[in-house]
Design an enzyme around this catalytic site. Structure first.
Site, PDB file in Angstrom:
ATOM      1  N   TYR B  30       0.817  -1.203   0.000  1.00  0.00           N
ATOM      2  CA  TYR B  30       0.000   0.000   0.000  1.00  0.00           C
ATOM      3  C   TYR B  30       0.865   1.274   0.000  1.00  0.00           C
ATOM      4  O   TYR B  30       0.392   2.334  -0.376  1.00  0.00           O
ATOM      5  CB  TYR B  30      -0.896   0.034   1.256  1.00  0.00           C
ATOM      6  CG  TYR B  30      -2.134  -0.838   1.177  1.00  0.00           C
ATOM      7  CD1 TYR B  30      -2.262  -1.852   0.244  1.00  0.00           C
ATOM      8  CD2 TYR B  30      -3.203  -0.619   2.043  1.00  0.00           C
ATOM      9  CE1 TYR B  30      -3.404  -2.638   0.183  1.00  0.00           C
ATOM     10  CE2 TYR B  30      -4.355  -1.397   1.985  1.00  0.00           C
ATOM     11  CZ  TYR B  30      -4.449  -2.410   1.057  1.00  0.00           C
ATOM     12  OH  TYR B  30      -5.587  -3.175   0.995  1.00  0.00           O
ATOM     13  N   GLY B  31       2.111   1.156   0.430  1.00  0.00           N
ATOM     14  CA  GLY B  31       2.925   2.340   0.744  1.00  0.00           C
ATOM     15  C   GLY B  31       3.249   3.238  -0.424  1.00  0.00           C
ATOM     16  O   GLY B  31       3.645   4.382  -0.227  1.00  0.00           O
ATOM     17  N   CYS B  61      -1.318  -1.293   9.863  1.00  0.00           N
ATOM     18  CA  CYS B  61      -0.525  -0.811   8.736  1.00  0.00           C
ATOM     19  C   CYS B  61      -0.457   0.699   8.871  1.00  0.00           C
ATOM     20  O   CYS B  61      -1.490   1.366   8.987  1.00  0.00           O
ATOM     21  CB  CYS B  61      -1.216  -1.206   7.425  1.00  0.00           C
ATOM     22  SG  CYS B  61      -0.538  -0.390   5.962  1.00  0.00           S
ATOM     23  N   ASN B  62       0.745   1.233   8.875  1.00  0.00           N
ATOM     24  CA  ASN B  62       0.895   2.675   9.034  1.00  0.00           C
ATOM     25  C   ASN B  62       0.303   3.438   7.857  1.00  0.00           C
ATOM     26  O   ASN B  62      -0.319   4.483   8.027  1.00  0.00           O
ATOM     27  CB  ASN B  62       2.377   3.033   9.165  1.00  0.00           C
ATOM     28  CG  ASN B  62       2.938   2.687  10.524  1.00  0.00           C
ATOM     29  OD1 ASN B  62       2.878   3.483  11.444  1.00  0.00           O
ATOM     30  ND2 ASN B  62       3.473   1.478  10.666  1.00  0.00           N
ATOM     31  N   THR B  63       0.505   2.921   6.641  1.00  0.00           N
ATOM     32  CA  THR B  63      -0.006   3.598   5.453  1.00  0.00           C
ATOM     33  C   THR B  63      -1.525   3.682   5.490  1.00  0.00           C
ATOM     34  O   THR B  63      -2.115   4.739   5.238  1.00  0.00           O
ATOM     35  CB  THR B  63       0.453   2.836   4.195  1.00  0.00           C
ATOM     36  OG1 THR B  63       1.879   2.833   4.151  1.00  0.00           O
ATOM     37  CG2 THR B  63      -0.083   3.480   2.944  1.00  0.00           C
ATOM     38  N   CYS B 177       6.535   2.038   9.893  1.00  0.00           N
ATOM     39  CA  CYS B 177       6.009   1.065   8.934  1.00  0.00           C
ATOM     40  C   CYS B 177       6.135  -0.280   9.621  1.00  0.00           C
ATOM     41  O   CYS B 177       7.159  -0.578  10.243  1.00  0.00           O
ATOM     42  CB  CYS B 177       6.813   1.090   7.632  1.00  0.00           C
ATOM     43  SG  CYS B 177       6.431  -0.287   6.511  1.00  0.00           S
ATOM     44  N   THR B 178       5.108  -1.097   9.511  1.00  0.00           N
ATOM     45  CA  THR B 178       5.101  -2.367  10.242  1.00  0.00           C
ATOM     46  C   THR B 178       6.140  -3.360   9.724  1.00  0.00           C
ATOM     47  O   THR B 178       6.413  -4.363  10.371  1.00  0.00           O
ATOM     48  CB  THR B 178       3.707  -3.023  10.193  1.00  0.00           C
ATOM     49  OG1 THR B 178       3.304  -3.117   8.820  1.00  0.00           O
ATOM     50  CG2 THR B 178       2.699  -2.187  10.960  1.00  0.00           C
TER      51      THR B 178
END
Lengths: 259, 259
Positions: B30-31, B61-63, B177-178
């Site tokens: 996704y990033g 998920c950070n994104t 970010c994971t």
């Protein structure tokens, strides 16, 4: 994104054709996906292009060609479909003297063995070695085309080849992913011995030209349309696409679509 | 894939809860995608999990947290939703003495500035620097967690920080970010000066525990279910997921779903 290296070769070789490009940027990369998923996505992308009344389809992605070419040919029986693997395999068979051919590709393309099959069909005595090089895709998209990261990455992927005795070395390397031509100088520099390098872009453009000529499909009224459909963030496509196309992508030639 | 680092921390901290994981492997990463695409995908994933009657959603998920958390909270008003950014930002504000905080994340998370906003809301005097490190994602998925490629990649991304005068150096780094906890030793080794490191996994697991406890939602009848839904190639998920979970993923706990 890598398909733009094929687009660039097509654009130079066939300047009078209308070229319509579809980049499925929302779901890239394909190279680490499973076969069924790639086939589903390739069918969706083709449907979108057929709606725009294309006369010939180029599957400008090694992963999609390896996974989906037969399905696309069957699903669109009246549409000429050209993949990037057969032209590259043919070129490798022509340039290799020893028949020892190294193929670099994505995880999916190498696992699928599409190059090995295509090469052995043309040259049954060939010895084909495949190495999956997933990180090259990310490096090309990041625009890191030289320097220590690329050198160390190439050294790590190619270590088994570099350790071979001289008589087992390949004399031809196939860049079996459309991203890899950007890294061609760095990949070549990793080898302390000479070898020929084949990529999908120029060989596929030639195959398209031959097919259009043979079928009488060359554009009678040149319009030189260049149009890019993308499934995500056109701004990023224009920016990263510039690396691959080696020329700017005008914003007005971009269109966001949903598959 | 990176969400499995959060899953792992949750599993250790909340062994008696049923944990259902959805990895959208068909469309990762996704990033590097645009905001609207990420929001659309996050809504589809949440819908699939709500069908399975979850009591709390962790956006691991950070994104996706940066792009979609407010939309998810609005769309599912009665479902507690916890993202990975607020807990990480809070931990960074607690451990940093100087308030100079470095955030490493994907291109999308850094551009979105979600960490900077979350940190400044808690500590308005903080000085937050963000660096997009897209290649770390590919390195973690390739399983290249140490060695010269990772070292050179870290050196290149972090060069602007390493060039700072001592008084401007960060004293805390957020792995935003994971995927990045897998590379934590290599990232730490790139710095010739000491700093604290915060990641999303442990901090988010604590936030989930607090929320479940406060809401009286802790599982009264422990079943310890661990189930993984994936949108592509379960075999690859099991193999690559093993790096992230640091334990094998049994094939019978995997289920292929379509979003």
């Amino acid at each position: 994104m890598g398909g733009l290296t094929v687009f660039s070769a097509l654009s130079r070789r066939l300047p009078d054709e209308d070229l319509l490009y579809l980049g499925d940027t929302a779901r890239l990369p394909y190279g680490t996906k499973g076969q069924e998923t790639i086939i589903r996505y390739a069918l969706q992308a083709t449907e979108k292009l057929v709606e725009r009344r294309i006369k010939l389809l180029v599957v400008a992605c090694n992963t999609a060609t390896a996974a989906a070419l037969p399905v696309l040919e069957a699903a669109y029986a009246h549409l000429p479909v050209i993949g990037v693997i057969e032209p590259g395999a043919r070129a490798a068979c022509e340039v290799s003297r020893t028949g020892r051919i190294l193929v670099l590709g994505t995880e999916s393309t190498i696992r699928n063995q599409a190059y090995a099959r295509a090469i052995l069909a043309l040259r049954p005595q060939a010895r084909v070695t495949g190495i999956p090089c997933s990180l090259f895709v990310a490096l090309a998209e990041e625009g890191w085309l030289n320097g220590p990261v690329v050198e160390e990455t190439a050294a790590r992927y190619l270590a088994p080849i570099l350790a071979l005795p001289p008589e087992d070395r390949p004399d031809c390397i196939v860049l079996g992913c459309t991203h890899f031509p950007l890294l061609a100088p760095a990949i070549r520099a990793a080898f302390p011995f000479p070898l020929d390098m084949v990529d999908s872009a120029e060989t596929t453009a030639r195959a398209v030209q031959n097919r259009l000529t043979a079928s009488g499909l060359l554009n009678p009224a040149p319009r030189r349309l260049r149009r890019f459909l993308t499934t995500d963030a056109p701004d990023r496509f224009a920016r990263v696409g510039g690396y691959f196309l080696a020329e700017p992508i005008p914003r007005e030639s971009l269109e966001l679509v949903t598959l």
